[in-house]
Design a protein around this motif. Structure first.
Motif, PDB file in Angstrom:
ATOM      1  N   ARG A  60      69.557  -3.151 -14.991  1.00 13.24           N
ATOM      2  CA  ARG A  60      69.557  -1.986 -15.037  1.00 13.24           C
ATOM      3  C   ARG A  60      71.182  -1.713 -14.715  1.00 13.24           C
ATOM      4  O   ARG A  60      71.563  -0.435 -15.055  1.00 13.24           O
ATOM      5  CB  ARG A  60      68.571  -1.312 -14.044  1.00 13.24           C
ATOM      6  CG  ARG A  60      67.224  -1.680 -14.473  1.00 13.24           C
ATOM      7  CD  ARG A  60      66.496  -0.893 -13.795  1.00 13.24           C
ATOM      8  NE  ARG A  60      66.613   0.632 -13.538  1.00 13.24           N
ATOM      9  CZ  ARG A  60      66.740   1.448 -12.653  1.00 13.24           C
ATOM     10  NH1 ARG A  60      66.671   0.881 -11.721  1.00 13.24           N
ATOM     11  NH2 ARG A  60      67.352   2.746 -12.897  1.00 13.24           N
ATOM     12  N   LEU A  61      71.770  -2.610 -13.891  1.00 13.12           N
ATOM     13  CA  LEU A  61      73.227  -2.266 -13.433  1.00 13.12           C
ATOM     14  C   LEU A  61      74.214  -2.807 -14.548  1.00 13.12           C
ATOM     15  O   LEU A  61      75.377  -2.582 -14.402  1.00 13.12           O
ATOM     16  CB  LEU A  61      73.513  -2.836 -12.281  1.00 13.12           C
ATOM     17  CG  LEU A  61      72.673  -2.420 -11.167  1.00 13.12           C
ATOM     18  CD1 LEU A  61      72.810  -3.977 -10.120  1.00 13.12           C
ATOM     19  CD2 LEU A  61      73.127  -1.151 -10.590  1.00 13.12           C
ATOM     20  N   THR A  62      73.841  -3.252 -15.736  1.00  7.79           N
ATOM     21  CA  THR A  62      74.696  -3.637 -16.607  1.00  7.79           C
ATOM     22  C   THR A  62      75.440  -2.697 -17.482  1.00  7.79           C
ATOM     23  O   THR A  62      76.613  -2.586 -17.806  1.00  7.79           O
ATOM     24  CB  THR A  62      73.925  -4.827 -17.640  1.00  7.79           C
ATOM     25  OG1 THR A  62      73.365  -5.759 -16.962  1.00  7.79           O
ATOM     26  CG2 THR A  62      74.898  -5.742 -18.346  1.00  7.79           C
TER      27      THR A  62
ATOM     28  N   GLY B 134      68.880 -14.959 -12.512  1.00  3.94           N
ATOM     29  CA  GLY B 134      69.689 -15.162 -11.415  1.00  3.94           C
ATOM     30  C   GLY B 134      71.370 -14.634 -11.615  1.00  3.94           C
ATOM     31  O   GLY B 134      72.138 -14.776 -10.670  1.00  3.94           O
ATOM     32  N   LYS B 135      71.760 -14.144 -12.762  1.00  2.00           N
ATOM     33  CA  LYS B 135      73.123 -13.646 -13.183  1.00  2.00           C
ATOM     34  C   LYS B 135      73.335 -12.358 -12.591  1.00  2.00           C
ATOM     35  O   LYS B 135      72.490 -11.487 -12.441  1.00  2.00           O
ATOM     36  CB  LYS B 135      73.303 -13.817 -14.524  1.00  2.00           C
ATOM     37  CG  LYS B 135      73.288 -15.226 -15.161  1.00  2.00           C
ATOM     38  CD  LYS B 135      74.449 -15.295 -16.159  1.00  2.00           C
ATOM     39  CE  LYS B 135      74.546 -16.869 -16.414  1.00  2.00           C
ATOM     40  NZ  LYS B 135      73.284 -17.697 -16.849  1.00  2.00           N
ATOM     41  N   LYS B 136      74.657 -12.155 -12.200  1.00  2.00           N
ATOM     42  CA  LYS B 136      75.303 -10.701 -11.730  1.00  2.00           C
ATOM     43  C   LYS B 136      75.320  -9.952 -12.868  1.00  2.00           C
ATOM     44  O   LYS B 136      75.411 -10.342 -14.096  1.00  2.00           O
ATOM     45  CB  LYS B 136      76.484 -10.757 -11.099  1.00  2.00           C
ATOM     46  CG  LYS B 136      76.244 -11.658  -9.805  1.00  2.00           C
ATOM     47  CD  LYS B 136      77.552 -11.652  -8.934  1.00  2.00           C
ATOM     48  CE  LYS B 136      77.552 -12.378  -7.636  1.00  2.00           C
ATOM     49  NZ  LYS B 136      78.829 -12.788  -7.187  1.00  2.00           N
ATOM     50  N   SER B 137      75.168  -8.660 -12.779  1.00  2.00           N
ATOM     51  CA  SER B 137      75.239  -7.543 -14.029  1.00  2.00           C
ATOM     52  C   SER B 137      76.623  -7.776 -14.915  1.00  2.00           C
ATOM     53  O   SER B 137      76.712  -7.853 -16.151  1.00  2.00           O
ATOM     54  CB  SER B 137      75.273  -6.313 -13.458  1.00  2.00           C
ATOM     55  OG  SER B 137      76.379  -5.890 -12.606  1.00  2.00           O
ATOM     56  N   ASP B 138      77.432  -8.191 -14.110  1.00  2.00           N
ATOM     57  CA  ASP B 138      78.967  -8.375 -14.886  1.00  2.00           C
ATOM     58  C   ASP B 138      78.870  -9.453 -15.441  1.00  2.00           C
ATOM     59  O   ASP B 138      79.587  -9.483 -16.855  1.00  2.00           O
ATOM     60  CB  ASP B 138      80.031  -8.377 -13.878  1.00  2.00           C
ATOM     61  CG  ASP B 138      80.050  -9.202 -12.751  1.00  2.00           C
ATOM     62  OD1 ASP B 138      79.128  -9.695 -12.463  1.00  2.00           O
ATOM     63  OD2 ASP B 138      81.072  -9.462 -12.104  1.00  2.00           O
ATOM     64  N   GLU B 139      78.305 -10.675 -15.132  1.00  5.00           N
ATOM     65  CA  GLU B 139      77.907 -12.027 -16.036  1.00  5.00           C
ATOM     66  C   GLU B 139      77.175 -11.600 -16.967  1.00  5.00           C
ATOM     67  O   GLU B 139      77.616 -12.379 -18.361  1.00  5.00           O
ATOM     68  CB  GLU B 139      77.437 -12.945 -15.068  1.00  5.00           C
ATOM     69  CG  GLU B 139      78.300 -13.495 -13.873  1.00  5.00           C
ATOM     70  CD  GLU B 139      77.681 -14.385 -12.744  1.00  5.00           C
ATOM     71  OE1 GLU B 139      78.161 -15.281 -12.340  1.00  5.00           O
ATOM     72  OE2 GLU B 139      76.364 -14.167 -12.681  1.00  5.00           O
ATOM     73  N   ILE B 140      76.036 -10.869 -16.853  1.00  3.36           N
ATOM     74  CA  ILE B 140      75.245 -10.903 -18.090  1.00  3.36           C
ATOM     75  C   ILE B 140      76.046  -9.954 -19.323  1.00  3.36           C
ATOM     76  O   ILE B 140      75.962 -10.243 -20.379  1.00  3.36           O
ATOM     77  CB  ILE B 140      73.923  -9.947 -17.667  1.00  3.36           C
ATOM     78  CG1 ILE B 140      72.980 -10.758 -16.618  1.00  3.36           C
ATOM     79  CG2 ILE B 140      73.124  -9.557 -18.702  1.00  3.36           C
ATOM     80  CD1 ILE B 140      72.096 -10.141 -15.924  1.00  3.36           C
ATOM     81  N   ALA B 141      76.787  -8.929 -18.688  1.00  3.42           N
ATOM     82  CA  ALA B 141      77.591  -7.998 -19.466  1.00  3.42           C
ATOM     83  C   ALA B 141      78.455  -9.065 -20.486  1.00  3.42           C
ATOM     84  O   ALA B 141      78.330  -8.795 -21.700  1.00  3.42           O
ATOM     85  CB  ALA B 141      78.337  -6.985 -18.959  1.00  3.42           C
ATOM     86  N   GLU B 142      79.080 -10.004 -19.874  1.00 11.39           N
ATOM     87  CA  GLU B 142      80.137 -10.884 -20.617  1.00 11.39           C
ATOM     88  C   GLU B 142      79.279 -11.928 -21.606  1.00 11.39           C
ATOM     89  O   GLU B 142      79.655 -11.833 -22.846  1.00 11.39           O
ATOM     90  CB  GLU B 142      80.906 -11.631 -19.522  1.00 11.39           C
ATOM     91  CG  GLU B 142      82.001 -12.358 -20.086  1.00 11.39           C
ATOM     92  CD  GLU B 142      82.569 -13.328 -19.487  1.00 11.39           C
ATOM     93  OE1 GLU B 142      82.359 -13.514 -17.930  1.00 11.39           O
ATOM     94  OE2 GLU B 142      83.115 -14.451 -19.741  1.00 11.39           O
ATOM     95  N   MET B 143      78.073 -12.308 -21.159  1.00  9.95           N
ATOM     96  CA  MET B 143      77.253 -13.170 -22.077  1.00  9.95           C
ATOM     97  C   MET B 143      76.952 -12.428 -23.238  1.00  9.95           C
ATOM     98  O   MET B 143      76.875 -13.083 -24.425  1.00  9.95           O
ATOM     99  CB  MET B 143      76.299 -13.889 -21.254  1.00  9.95           C
ATOM    100  CG  MET B 143      75.234 -14.640 -21.839  1.00  9.95           C
ATOM    101  SD  MET B 143      74.286 -15.337 -20.515  1.00  9.95           S
ATOM    102  CE  MET B 143      73.100 -13.916 -20.053  1.00  9.95           C
ATOM    103  N   PHE B 144      76.644 -11.287 -23.121  1.00 11.34           N
ATOM    104  CA  PHE B 144      75.930 -10.421 -24.238  1.00 11.34           C
ATOM    105  C   PHE B 144      76.933  -9.589 -24.946  1.00 11.34           C
ATOM    106  O   PHE B 144      76.565  -8.735 -25.649  1.00 11.34           O
ATOM    107  CB  PHE B 144      74.738  -9.622 -23.725  1.00 11.34           C
ATOM    108  CG  PHE B 144      73.570 -10.414 -23.446  1.00 11.34           C
ATOM    109  CD1 PHE B 144      73.255 -11.631 -23.871  1.00 11.34           C
ATOM    110  CD2 PHE B 144      72.709  -9.820 -22.343  1.00 11.34           C
ATOM    111  CE1 PHE B 144      72.311 -12.454 -23.589  1.00 11.34           C
ATOM    112  CE2 PHE B 144      71.476 -10.541 -22.102  1.00 11.34           C
ATOM    113  CZ  PHE B 144      71.328 -11.930 -22.537  1.00 11.34           C
TER     114      PHE B 144
END
Lengths: 354, 167
Positions: A60-62, B134-144
């Protein structure tokens, strides 16, 4: 080239063997920059169902799109769950999904109407729907976890089975009304108080019905007994029964056994009753404390008798129909020692493969 | 018996009949073309066109199928909302997919979907879910490859409304 020629034969043999294996993986899929939201909707939905609750919070924070996707997506399948007043901290609400490594438990909400509203808001932001396989436990409360509150929370849930723990007539009423909202769900009803016999006999068919009457004070509890009429009404109606304080005679034990065998939907019956009734029933069938494991007494075979005579396991086979069931009798001291004390009689069928 | 599969870039793959049958799409096409296991001539004279799969992706799909060709068929009813548990990705499958970044997984997922190979599709969707775990939001953003359009104030607000809820 020269280097390869000077290599030992063993290495070359090995190298030749690994060449075809490498060839298989040579065709590599080209790396492409792919945006998650460019995936077909159906793919996204499938992935979202597999994402754990904690990770949904992070998603949700992404970005805004993920924030709305999380709240609009199915949360997947959880094995069991519970909503109740927190037993460790009675000022808080307890809500849980799943019982495995991916389980999520929320205990931060106040046990107030406002806390329920906050919980509702929170769940709405986390998923649109969720499916609970296994058993989801619901414990109503007269002030906070009312029918209205529980209805709001569970509106977007799909349940395989709900277990209600009920302490009062009003909670029982709420449970029965909530059952109407989920007609394809199976139910376990645990009565922790004693409703009127009329109310008990008119309960709809349950997968499991437990009457424990724990809330009643000792004297009243001792007075409460399920008579044979009520017992036989319940026996034909519910798939699994677990009843305290049943008052039936030795002859009625035989009748109960035959009804139990012949009702195909009934799977197990566990009743606590006076030892005198059980002992007399066993004696009618020539089963006494002198028997040993392996003894055959008419249609009964003694599978196990404990040294202390506190546990007795029997196998029963009807001489004509050949229908069978397991019988387990347990007491807190030797079954034959105090006939006024209580013992538990449990009859169980094998599950048939469908 | 072997079956010939032809990808969008005209690469021909000759695979075992059992592997071909793992794809519902290929199975249906073989049926439509009267290709049967006992009729070698029908298998030799026909090839199955797969215009939505490239050779690189097909090679990976076949590698997965080779490993799973002897698996017991799993009875997973897609629309059965009850009693289903999380898909567990086997160690071999984890190893098989571990070096694929998100873009590759998507191509493989598209092929698994087109070919209707449910086991592979489930493996990939679970792998993507596991990548997020387990990833942080900025890590997820980078991955996707996602650009975060939430302001810090908005993030703070979201955190505030959910942080106190978790056990």
């Amino acid at each position: 080239m020269g280097i390869i020629l000077t290599l030992p034969n063993t290495f070359l043999d090995h190298f030749v063997r690994i060449l075809p294996m490498r060839k298989k993986t040579i065709a590599e899929i080209p790396i492409t920059k792919m945006d998650f939201f460019a995936l077909p909707e159906a793919f996204i939905a499938r992935v979202m169902r597999r994402i754990e609750i904690r990770d949904r919070l992070t998603l949700r924070l992404t970005c805004r799109e993920f924030e709305s996707l999380v709240s609009e997506a199915h949360a997947g399948y959880f094995d069991g769950g519970k909503i109740a007043r927190n037993k460790r901290d009675k000022t808080k609400l307890f809500i849980a999904f799943g019982d495995s490594h991916s389980a999520a438990r929320f205990t931060g909400f106040e046990f107030t109407e406002e806390g329920v509203e906050q919980c509702l808001y929170f769940l709405q932001k986390l998923f649109s729907t969720t499916s609970i396989s296994g058993t989801f436990e619901i414990e109503f409360d007269e002030k906070v976890l009312t029918l209205d509150a529980v209805r709001k929370i569970t509106k977007s849930f799909e349940f395989e089975r709900i277990e209600f723990s009920v302490n009062s007539d009003s909670q029982l009423e709420s449970s029965l009304l909530l059952m109407d909202d989920f007609p394809n769900t199976k139910y376990i009803l645990v009565l922790r108080y004693i409703p009127s016999p009329e109310k008990i006999s008119t309960l709809p068919s349950m997968e499991e019905l437990h009457i424990r009457g724990e809330k009643t004070i000792d004297d009243e509890h001792n007075k409460f007994e399920i008579d044979s009429d009520l017992f036989f009404t319940l026996l034909g109606k519910h798939d699994n029964l677990c009843l305290d304080n049943v008052q039936i005679s030795a002859d009625n034990c035989d009748k109960a056994l035959q009804i139990f065998l012949n009702e195909s939907s009934v799977h197990s019956v566990e009743i606590s009753l006076k030892r005198s009734a059980i002992v007399s029933w066993l004696r009618n069938h020539k089963i006494t404390e002198d028997n040993e494991s392996g003894d055959v007494c008419g249609e009964f075979t003694i599978a196990h008798i404990s040294v202390s005579c506190m546990h007795l396991r029997l196998e029963y086979t009807h001489h004509i129909s050949k229908k069978t069931c397991h019988i387990h009798i347990r007491a807190t001291s030797s079954l034959w020692s105090d006939e006024n004390a209580r013992a538990v009689l449990c009859m169980e069928k094998e599950y048939e493969d469908v | 018996p072997n079956v010939k599969l032809v990808t969008s870039d005209n690469e021909e793959f000759v695979v075992d009949f059992r592997i071909a049958k793992m794809s519902v799409t290929v199975s249906r096409l073989m049926e439509a073309m009267n290709m049967s296991e006992t009729d070698d001539a029908s298998l030799l004279s026909n090839s199955i066109p797969l215009p939505n799969v490239t050779k690189a992706v097909m090679a990976r799909v076949i590698e997965w199928c080779e490993k799973h060709k002897n698996d017991e068929p799993k009875e997973e009813k897609e629309n059965d909302k009850r009693g289903r548990t999380t898909h567990v990705v086997s160690d071999w499958d984890k190893e098989f997919l571990k070096n694929d970044e998100f873009g590759r997984l998507c191509q493989l997922m598209g092929a698994a979907n087109y070919l209707e190979i449910k086991g592979l599709f489930n493996d990939i969707s679970q792998t993507i879910a596991n990548m997020i775990h387990g990833k942080k939001s900025d890590e997820i953003a980078e991955m996707f490859n996602i650009h975060c359009d939430l302001t810090e104030a908005e993030k703070k607000e979201i955190r505030k409304k959910t942080a106190w809820c978790e056990d």
